[in-house]
Design an enzyme around this catalytic site. Structure first.
Site, PDB file in Angstrom:
ATOM      1  N   TYR A 142      16.470 -44.169  20.010  1.00  0.00           N
ATOM      2  CA  TYR A 142      16.432 -45.617  19.391  1.00  0.00           C
ATOM      3  C   TYR A 142      17.623 -46.779  20.150  1.00  0.00           C
ATOM      4  O   TYR A 142      17.095 -48.089  20.255  1.00  0.00           O
ATOM      5  CB  TYR A 142      16.069 -45.801  18.476  1.00  0.00           C
ATOM      6  CG  TYR A 142      14.990 -45.629  17.316  1.00  0.00           C
ATOM      7  CD1 TYR A 142      13.843 -43.721  18.018  1.00  0.00           C
ATOM      8  CD2 TYR A 142      13.976 -46.273  16.784  1.00  0.00           C
ATOM      9  CE1 TYR A 142      12.424 -44.548  17.400  1.00  0.00           C
ATOM     10  CE2 TYR A 142      12.699 -46.630  16.767  1.00  0.00           C
ATOM     11  CZ  TYR A 142      11.751 -45.136  17.060  1.00  0.00           C
ATOM     12  OH  TYR A 142      10.793 -44.596  15.956  1.00  0.00           O
ATOM     13  N   LYS A 187      12.967 -30.385  21.309  1.00  0.00           N
ATOM     14  CA  LYS A 187      12.312 -29.684  22.689  1.00  0.00           C
ATOM     15  C   LYS A 187      13.914 -29.490  23.756  1.00  0.00           C
ATOM     16  O   LYS A 187      13.759 -29.903  25.086  1.00  0.00           O
ATOM     17  CB  LYS A 187      12.106 -31.352  22.953  1.00  0.00           C
ATOM     18  CG  LYS A 187      11.108 -31.345  24.763  1.00  0.00           C
ATOM     19  CD  LYS A 187       9.704 -30.629  24.386  1.00  0.00           C
ATOM     20  CE  LYS A 187       8.372 -30.410  25.812  1.00  0.00           C
ATOM     21  NZ  LYS A 187       7.742 -29.641  25.841  1.00  0.00           N
ATOM     22  N   ASP A 219       6.421 -30.065  20.289  1.00  0.00           N
ATOM     23  CA  ASP A 219       4.701 -30.561  20.689  1.00  0.00           C
ATOM     24  C   ASP A 219       3.446 -29.133  19.693  1.00  0.00           C
ATOM     25  O   ASP A 219       3.008 -29.460  18.801  1.00  0.00           O
ATOM     26  CB  ASP A 219       4.519 -29.393  22.602  1.00  0.00           C
ATOM     27  CG  ASP A 219       5.311 -28.972  22.649  1.00  0.00           C
ATOM     28  OD1 ASP A 219       6.195 -27.943  21.597  1.00  0.00           O
ATOM     29  OD2 ASP A 219       5.031 -28.665  23.996  1.00  0.00           O
ATOM     30  N   ASP A 243       9.836 -39.578  13.616  1.00  0.00           N
ATOM     31  CA  ASP A 243       8.873 -41.074  13.378  1.00  0.00           C
ATOM     32  C   ASP A 243       7.429 -40.733  13.350  1.00  0.00           C
ATOM     33  O   ASP A 243       6.820 -40.812  12.570  1.00  0.00           O
ATOM     34  CB  ASP A 243       9.009 -42.096  13.920  1.00  0.00           C
ATOM     35  CG  ASP A 243       8.082 -43.386  14.168  1.00  0.00           C
ATOM     36  OD1 ASP A 243       8.301 -43.859  13.211  1.00  0.00           O
ATOM     37  OD2 ASP A 243       7.864 -43.640  15.293  1.00  0.00           O
ATOM     38  N   ASP A 247       4.304 -39.570  10.822  1.00  0.00           N
ATOM     39  CA  ASP A 247       3.265 -40.583  10.732  1.00  0.00           C
ATOM     40  C   ASP A 247       2.063 -39.682  10.629  1.00  0.00           C
ATOM     41  O   ASP A 247       1.130 -39.295   9.843  1.00  0.00           O
ATOM     42  CB  ASP A 247       2.773 -41.197  11.652  1.00  0.00           C
ATOM     43  CG  ASP A 247       3.167 -43.023  11.363  1.00  0.00           C
ATOM     44  OD1 ASP A 247       4.091 -42.663  10.976  1.00  0.00           O
ATOM     45  OD2 ASP A 247       2.688 -43.905  11.618  1.00  0.00           O
TER      46      ASP A 247
HETATM   47  C1  IPM Z   1       9.439 -46.255  10.946  1.00  0.00           C
HETATM   48  C2  IPM Z   1       8.750 -47.042  11.724  1.00  0.00           C
HETATM   49  C3  IPM Z   1      10.144 -48.229  12.397  1.00  0.00           C
HETATM   50  C4  IPM Z   1      10.712 -46.645  13.628  1.00  0.00           C
HETATM   51  C5  IPM Z   1       9.689 -48.959  13.595  1.00  0.00           C
HETATM   52  C6  IPM Z   1       9.347 -50.300  13.324  1.00  0.00           C
HETATM   53  C7  IPM Z   1      11.259 -49.657  14.301  1.00  0.00           C
HETATM   54  O1  IPM Z   1       7.849 -46.580  12.180  1.00  0.00           O
HETATM   55  O2  IPM Z   1      10.450 -46.915   9.776  1.00  0.00           O
HETATM   56  O3  IPM Z   1       8.718 -45.104  10.979  1.00  0.00           O
HETATM   57  O4  IPM Z   1       9.871 -46.121  14.887  1.00  0.00           O
HETATM   58  O5  IPM Z   1      11.562 -45.950  12.980  1.00  0.00           O
HETATM   59 MN    MN Z   2       6.891 -44.988  11.964  1.00  0.00          MN
END
Ligand code: IPM
Ligand code: MN
Ligand code: NAD
Length: 357
Positions: A142, A187, A219, A243, A247
């Site tokens: 990032y 990884k 993975d 990240d 999700d």
């Molecule tokens: C999160 C989001 C952010 C990230 C983006 C919007 C920069 O996906 O907070 O999880 O990848 O950290």
């Molecule tokens: Mn995110």
């Protein structure tokens, strides 16, 4: 006690969910004598680009640096997503995380029994799921150097020992307050940064001999999270893996809309935001699930303001509202954002049934 809370609504459903979280924080302060919160709203993300051409205006950053805590909605959306755009909403959020030095992003996840039935997984696999992701937030791909020509592009992934040590110490310290088990995800079979992570985490682990450590490749971890999620306690990992895995894990909890996060540095101040994004597909329709933002407000009270009892009250109110079936459409219900928020406020015993505009 007085607290200065900066609110950054941002884009899409950001303003809808932060309004709900502020209503809950306000009620929490009023319902618990002796607390006085000041809220000040500032621009970030696409809204800030539209207003002044940059995603993190100096006034916003100055306000956040002076705050006891920052509550953020979400940034981004199709309007600002041209891959060739010179400036992007997400740069504002990344700049803020870096400037505040909030390197440890906590993403706790439990599965409410009522929501387990919404999961694509068999409900018995969801029994006793209680995870704490500790995602490194201010390093890795990032923040590394970026290059781009017409024919190629690079994102450098760089980590220092110091960056790995500080976040993994936080993970072990949190594990001590829980089930004393840390899973480090990397990884290491391919990436040099992962091998540095692995040896550094091993060394930090010696400071915490009472905590069990295991390493897992990312993975296979992506698969294990869905096949035996209750086997894990604290999961520590680098920025990008964290990240993606969080999700994915949201599918366990029923919706991305219910997961909160706390981003902490070395001091008391923190940045609090739901893990979801600006959800452009449902923005402006009153459909957004406010629970991720409301639970982020509870984390704010817990980690920045030492109001553990009030944080627990809010979490209990959210559980009760889910139990009672006041759910937004992402959870199969028909309630609006404001109706769910009002139900939480009711459970908190504030007697307030409408969200202040
Ligand atoms: C999160 C989001 C952010 C990230 C983006 C919007 C920069 O996906 O907070 O999880 O990848 O950290
Ligand atoms: Mn995110
Ligand atoms: P998203 O999280 O915005 O949405 C993914 C899906 O989940 C959508 O179908 C959306 O409707 C649903 N969803 C998300 N939050 C919800 C909620 N509270 N209630 C009900 N449903 C919800 O992810 P995306 O669509 O990939 O990204 C959209 C934009 O958001 C992008 O510009 C991205 O960069 C940004 N983003 C910002 C943050 C942040 O500010 N922290 C986090 C993630 C994504």
């Amino acid at each position: 006690m007085r607290a200065n809370i900066v609110v950054l609504p941002g884009d899409g459903i950001g303003p809808e969910v932060t309004r709900a979280a502020v209503a809950v924080l306000d009620a929490a302060a009023r319902g618990n004598g002796g607390y006085h919160f000041t809220f000040s709203e500032h621009l970030i993300g696409g809204a800030a680009i539209d207003a002044c051409g940059e995603p993190l205006p100096a006034a916003t950053l100055a306000a956040c640096k002076g705050a006891d805590a920052v509550l953020l909605g979400a940034v981004g959306g199709p309007k600002w997503s041209d891959p060739n755009a010179a400036v992007r909403p997400e740069q504002g959020l990344l700049g803020l995380r870096a400037a505040l030095g909030v390197y440890a992003n906590l993403r706790p996840l439990r599965v409410h029994p009522r929501l387990a039935e919404l999961s694509p997984l068999k409900t018995e696999r969801l029994d006793n799921v209680d995870l704490l992701f500790v995602r490194e937030l201010t390093g890795g791909a990032y923040f590394g150097a970026k290059t781009r020509t017409d024919l190629a592009a690079t994102d450098e992934c760089r980590y220092t020992v110091a960056e790995i040590e500080r976040v993994s110490r936080r993970a072990f310290a949190f594990a001590r307050l829980r089930r004393r088990q840390v899973t480090h995800v990397d990884k290491a079979n391919v990436l040099e940064t992962s091998r540095l992570w692995r040896s550094t985490v091993d060394r930090v682990a010696r400071e915490f001999p009472d905590v069990k450590l295991e390493h897992q490749l990312v993975d296979s971890m992506a698969m294990l999270l869905l096949s035996r999620p209750s086997a894990y306690d604290v999961i520590v990992t680098e920025n990008l893996f964290g990240d993606i895995l969080t999700d994915e894990a949201a599918a366990l909890a029923g919706s991305l809309g219910v997961l909160p996060s706390a981003s902490l540095g070395d001091g008391k101040a923190g940045l609090y935001e739901p893990i979801h994004g600006s959800a452009p597909d449902i923005a402006g329709k009153g459909l957004a699930n406010p629970l991720g933002a409301i639970l982020s407000a509870a984390l704010l009270l817990r980690h920045s303001l030492d109001m553990e009892h009030v944080a627990q009250d809010i979490e209990a109110a959210v559980d009760a509202v889910i139990e009672a079936g006041a759910l937004t459409s992402d959870l199969g219900g028909t309630a609006s954002t404001d109706q769910v928020t009002a139900a939480v406020l009711d459970r908190l015993g504030t007697g307030q049934t409408r969200v202040a505009a």
